[in-house]
Scaffold this motif. Structure first.
Motif, PDB file in Angstrom:
ATOM      1  N   ASP A 105      65.774  56.685  28.439  1.00  0.00           N
ATOM      2  CA  ASP A 105      65.460  55.300  28.111  1.00  0.00           C
ATOM      3  C   ASP A 105      65.030  54.544  29.371  1.00  0.00           C
ATOM      4  O   ASP A 105      65.675  54.666  30.428  1.00  0.00           O
ATOM      5  CB  ASP A 105      66.690  54.627  27.489  1.00  0.00           C
ATOM      6  CG  ASP A 105      66.435  53.176  27.162  1.00  0.00           C
ATOM      7  OD1 ASP A 105      65.654  52.902  26.237  1.00  0.00           O
ATOM      8  OD2 ASP A 105      67.012  52.319  27.867  1.00  0.00           O
ATOM      9  N   LYS A 106      63.961  53.779  29.248  1.00  0.00           N
ATOM     10  CA  LYS A 106      63.380  53.094  30.398  1.00  0.00           C
ATOM     11  C   LYS A 106      64.369  52.127  31.043  1.00  0.00           C
ATOM     12  O   LYS A 106      64.549  52.123  32.272  1.00  0.00           O
ATOM     13  CB  LYS A 106      62.110  52.354  29.982  1.00  0.00           C
ATOM     14  CG  LYS A 106      61.416  51.633  31.127  1.00  0.00           C
ATOM     15  CD  LYS A 106      60.125  50.970  30.651  1.00  0.00           C
ATOM     16  CE  LYS A 106      59.417  50.269  31.801  1.00  0.00           C
ATOM     17  NZ  LYS A 106      58.144  49.623  31.349  1.00  0.00           N
ATOM     18  N   ASN A 158      68.209  50.283  35.182  1.00  0.00           N
ATOM     19  CA  ASN A 158      69.524  49.710  35.501  1.00  0.00           C
ATOM     20  C   ASN A 158      70.338  50.648  36.385  1.00  0.00           C
ATOM     21  O   ASN A 158      71.006  50.216  37.328  1.00  0.00           O
ATOM     22  CB  ASN A 158      70.292  49.420  34.207  1.00  0.00           C
ATOM     23  CG  ASN A 158      69.659  48.303  33.405  1.00  0.00           C
ATOM     24  OD1 ASN A 158      68.952  47.457  33.953  1.00  0.00           O
ATOM     25  ND2 ASN A 158      69.898  48.293  32.097  1.00  0.00           N
ATOM     26  N   TYR A 159      70.259  51.959  36.102  1.00  0.00           N
ATOM     27  CA  TYR A 159      71.050  52.919  36.887  1.00  0.00           C
ATOM     28  C   TYR A 159      70.568  52.980  38.330  1.00  0.00           C
ATOM     29  O   TYR A 159      71.373  52.855  39.277  1.00  0.00           O
ATOM     30  CB  TYR A 159      70.971  54.304  36.246  1.00  0.00           C
ATOM     31  CG  TYR A 159      71.730  55.351  37.009  1.00  0.00           C
ATOM     32  CD1 TYR A 159      73.102  55.526  36.826  1.00  0.00           C
ATOM     33  CD2 TYR A 159      71.085  56.178  37.943  1.00  0.00           C
ATOM     34  CE1 TYR A 159      73.804  56.500  37.534  1.00  0.00           C
ATOM     35  CE2 TYR A 159      71.781  57.147  38.660  1.00  0.00           C
ATOM     36  CZ  TYR A 159      73.134  57.296  38.446  1.00  0.00           C
ATOM     37  OH  TYR A 159      73.824  58.247  39.168  1.00  0.00           O
ATOM     38  N   PHE A 160      69.261  53.150  38.515  1.00  0.00           N
ATOM     39  CA  PHE A 160      68.752  53.328  39.880  1.00  0.00           C
ATOM     40  C   PHE A 160      68.641  52.008  40.632  1.00  0.00           C
ATOM     41  O   PHE A 160      68.564  52.015  41.864  1.00  0.00           O
ATOM     42  CB  PHE A 160      67.405  54.052  39.842  1.00  0.00           C
ATOM     43  CG  PHE A 160      67.534  55.519  39.555  1.00  0.00           C
ATOM     44  CD1 PHE A 160      67.940  56.400  40.538  1.00  0.00           C
ATOM     45  CD2 PHE A 160      67.279  56.010  38.291  1.00  0.00           C
ATOM     46  CE1 PHE A 160      68.081  57.754  40.273  1.00  0.00           C
ATOM     47  CE2 PHE A 160      67.419  57.363  38.012  1.00  0.00           C
ATOM     48  CZ  PHE A 160      67.828  58.240  39.006  1.00  0.00           C
ATOM     49  N   LYS A 174      61.466  48.168  44.630  1.00  0.00           N
ATOM     50  CA  LYS A 174      60.264  47.380  44.835  1.00  0.00           C
ATOM     51  C   LYS A 174      59.278  47.568  43.685  1.00  0.00           C
ATOM     52  O   LYS A 174      58.598  46.621  43.272  1.00  0.00           O
ATOM     53  CB  LYS A 174      59.612  47.788  46.166  1.00  0.00           C
ATOM     54  CG  LYS A 174      58.384  46.963  46.524  1.00  0.00           C
ATOM     55  CD  LYS A 174      57.960  47.234  47.960  1.00  0.00           C
ATOM     56  CE  LYS A 174      57.583  48.691  48.184  1.00  0.00           C
ATOM     57  NZ  LYS A 174      57.065  48.921  49.548  1.00  0.00           N
ATOM     58  N   LYS A 175      59.210  48.786  43.160  1.00  0.00           N
ATOM     59  CA  LYS A 175      58.284  49.074  42.066  1.00  0.00           C
ATOM     60  C   LYS A 175      58.815  50.258  41.266  1.00  0.00           C
ATOM     61  O   LYS A 175      59.314  51.231  41.845  1.00  0.00           O
ATOM     62  CB  LYS A 175      56.886  49.394  42.612  1.00  0.00           C
ATOM     63  CG  LYS A 175      55.786  49.352  41.562  1.00  0.00           C
ATOM     64  CD  LYS A 175      54.429  49.486  42.230  1.00  0.00           C
ATOM     65  CE  LYS A 175      53.308  49.383  41.201  1.00  0.00           C
ATOM     66  NZ  LYS A 175      51.975  49.498  41.843  1.00  0.00           N
ATOM     67  N   PHE A 176      58.687  50.156  39.923  1.00  0.00           N
ATOM     68  CA  PHE A 176      59.192  51.191  39.039  1.00  0.00           C
ATOM     69  C   PHE A 176      58.050  51.694  38.155  1.00  0.00           C
ATOM     70  O   PHE A 176      57.468  50.938  37.391  1.00  0.00           O
ATOM     71  CB  PHE A 176      60.340  50.632  38.187  1.00  0.00           C
ATOM     72  CG  PHE A 176      60.894  51.614  37.191  1.00  0.00           C
ATOM     73  CD1 PHE A 176      61.105  52.938  37.530  1.00  0.00           C
ATOM     74  CD2 PHE A 176      61.212  51.208  35.901  1.00  0.00           C
ATOM     75  CE1 PHE A 176      61.621  53.842  36.619  1.00  0.00           C
ATOM     76  CE2 PHE A 176      61.728  52.106  34.977  1.00  0.00           C
ATOM     77  CZ  PHE A 176      61.934  53.420  35.334  1.00  0.00           C
ATOM     78  N   HIS A 177      57.720  53.008  38.287  1.00  0.00           N
ATOM     79  CA  HIS A 177      56.666  53.618  37.476  1.00  0.00           C
ATOM     80  C   HIS A 177      57.350  54.524  36.441  1.00  0.00           C
ATOM     81  O   HIS A 177      57.667  55.693  36.754  1.00  0.00           O
ATOM     82  CB  HIS A 177      55.708  54.456  38.334  1.00  0.00           C
ATOM     83  CG  HIS A 177      55.225  53.745  39.564  1.00  0.00           C
ATOM     84  ND1 HIS A 177      54.000  53.124  39.645  1.00  0.00           N
ATOM     85  CD2 HIS A 177      55.805  53.557  40.772  1.00  0.00           C
ATOM     86  CE1 HIS A 177      53.845  52.604  40.840  1.00  0.00           C
ATOM     87  NE2 HIS A 177      54.939  52.847  41.544  1.00  0.00           N
ATOM     88  N   TYR A 178      57.577  54.019  35.272  1.00  0.00           N
ATOM     89  CA  TYR A 178      58.344  54.765  34.276  1.00  0.00           C
ATOM     90  C   TYR A 178      57.606  56.027  33.819  1.00  0.00           C
ATOM     91  O   TYR A 178      58.163  57.126  33.840  1.00  0.00           O
ATOM     92  CB  TYR A 178      58.642  53.865  33.081  1.00  0.00           C
ATOM     93  CG  TYR A 178      59.321  54.576  31.933  1.00  0.00           C
ATOM     94  CD1 TYR A 178      60.606  55.092  32.064  1.00  0.00           C
ATOM     95  CD2 TYR A 178      58.662  54.720  30.703  1.00  0.00           C
ATOM     96  CE1 TYR A 178      61.237  55.743  31.010  1.00  0.00           C
ATOM     97  CE2 TYR A 178      59.275  55.370  29.647  1.00  0.00           C
ATOM     98  CZ  TYR A 178      60.563  55.874  29.798  1.00  0.00           C
ATOM     99  OH  TYR A 178      61.166  56.533  28.747  1.00  0.00           O
ATOM    100  N   GLU A 179      56.343  55.887  33.417  1.00  0.00           N
ATOM    101  CA  GLU A 179      55.593  57.032  32.898  1.00  0.00           C
ATOM    102  C   GLU A 179      55.332  58.070  33.994  1.00  0.00           C
ATOM    103  O   GLU A 179      55.308  59.281  33.731  1.00  0.00           O
ATOM    104  CB  GLU A 179      54.265  56.581  32.287  1.00  0.00           C
ATOM    105  CG  GLU A 179      54.403  55.785  30.993  1.00  0.00           C
ATOM    106  CD  GLU A 179      54.804  54.335  31.253  1.00  0.00           C
ATOM    107  OE1 GLU A 179      54.774  53.916  32.444  1.00  0.00           O
ATOM    108  OE2 GLU A 179      55.154  53.634  30.303  1.00  0.00           O
ATOM    109  N   ILE A 214      72.135  60.235  33.312  1.00  0.00           N
ATOM    110  CA  ILE A 214      71.719  59.088  32.514  1.00  0.00           C
ATOM    111  C   ILE A 214      72.110  59.371  31.062  1.00  0.00           C
ATOM    112  O   ILE A 214      71.659  60.358  30.481  1.00  0.00           O
ATOM    113  CB  ILE A 214      70.192  58.838  32.602  1.00  0.00           C
ATOM    114  CG1 ILE A 214      69.756  58.686  34.061  1.00  0.00           C
ATOM    115  CG2 ILE A 214      69.800  57.621  31.784  1.00  0.00           C
ATOM    116  CD1 ILE A 214      70.326  57.469  34.749  1.00  0.00           C
ATOM    117  N   GLU A 215      72.985  58.526  30.526  1.00  0.00           N
ATOM    118  CA  GLU A 215      73.464  58.685  29.152  1.00  0.00           C
ATOM    119  C   GLU A 215      74.015  60.095  28.906  1.00  0.00           C
ATOM    120  O   GLU A 215      73.755  60.731  27.885  1.00  0.00           O
ATOM    121  CB  GLU A 215      72.339  58.379  28.153  1.00  0.00           C
ATOM    122  CG  GLU A 215      71.818  56.949  28.254  1.00  0.00           C
ATOM    123  CD  GLU A 215      70.631  56.702  27.345  1.00  0.00           C
ATOM    124  OE1 GLU A 215      70.058  57.684  26.832  1.00  0.00           O
ATOM    125  OE2 GLU A 215      70.281  55.520  27.144  1.00  0.00           O
TER     126      GLU A 215
END
Length: 286
Positions: free
Chosen positions: A105-106, A111-113, A120-125, A148-149
């Protein structure tokens, strides 16, 4: 070793004594090794320092930048050889790579990291997280594994020239520059890997010497303990004979046993005659 060791670079003008004095301000040092390349000390003047407490590492990293002799030294956490690859130990980057990030989950990822450092920047894909400080990436690698989960997620550093940057995938870089950079990195990696091996060999020799010394001490303690134990047993036997003699002073058998015990209780001394021993024993009992 855990999170108690640092790698320090840019030390070509710094002596071992000066470095130790500077670092002691942050805590008790249990090991400090300064390495130099005598033929070409442009790139390879570095040190490893191990503190007694991990709190010293946190304080040292928080106090950056560090200046010695008016020159800034480079400092990073030393990742352990058993859990980190050579590129992970050598490359300095603020970019963290997540494996199969879209399987999680995005918001849970974010939230975890985000608790582990300032993002500074989060690239989910793309599975990339850019932190403001490269030290956050090293701390995350030191605290692997991560879940994670309830599912483990593999994390590593984004390694240039080994992992393609999704942001420049459509660009056409200068091939000659890339080849030169790759060649330069390979030379640095090869030399630093050699330095790591030499450092490991030195430490292995020290450990083997300490183990040998420990075994010698164990043998000496065992011998001393056995001698004292034998002496205690002999004294107890002698006391028992003396008690029996007091209870039955006319027993020739007890007299003979006591004389024999006295003779055996002092194997390194010149033995006395049986008559003198009996006389001494009689004086002692009276």
């Amino acid at each position: 070793m855990g999170d108690r060791q640092l790698f320090l670079g840019n030390l070509c003008t710094v002596t071992l004594e000066t470095l130790r004095t500077y670092c002691e301000k942050y805590g008790t040092i249990i090991d400090l090794t300064l390495n130099r390349d005598k033929d070409n000390n442009i790139y390879h003047c570095f040190a490893f320092i191990t503190f007694q407490s991990s709190c010293s590492i946190t304080q040292f990293m928080s106090a950056r930048p560090h200046l010695i002799n008016d020159e800034e030294i480079f400092v990073k956490r030393a990742l352990p050889r058993l859990t980190a690859s050579i590129p992970e130990r050598l490359v300095v980057t603020n970019r963290l790579l997540l494996s199969k990030s879209t399987n999680y989950d995005k918001e849970s990822l974010r939230n975890y990291f985000n608790k582990l450092g300032s993002i500074k920047k989060f690239h989910y894909e793309k599975g990339l997280i850019d932190y403001k400080d490269y030290d956050d990436v090293d701390k995350i690698l030191l605290t692997r594994p991560h879940y994670i989960e309830g599912k483990e997620i593999f994390v590593t550093k984004f390694i240039p020239n080994e992992q393609q940057d999704p942001e420049i995938v459509n660009q056409q870089p200068d091939r000659s520059l890339l080849k030169n950079e790759e060649k330069s990195l390979k030379i640095k990696y090869k030399y630093l890997e050699k330095q790591f091996e030499e450092y490991k060999q030195i430490k292995d020799k020290e450990i083997n010497a300490l183990r040998k010394e420990l075994e010698n001490i164990k043998e000496e303690l065992s011998d001393i303990t056995q001698v004292k134990l034998d002496r205690l047993i002999r004294n107890q036997q002698l006391f028992h004979r003396q008690l029996l003699l007091c209870l039955n002073p006319n027993s020739d058998l007890i007299h003979a046993q006591m004389c024999d015990d006295f003779l055996r209780s002092a194997p390194y001394k010149k033995r006395k005659t049986t008559t003198s021993l009996i006389d001494n024993q009689s004086q002692y009992l009276t």
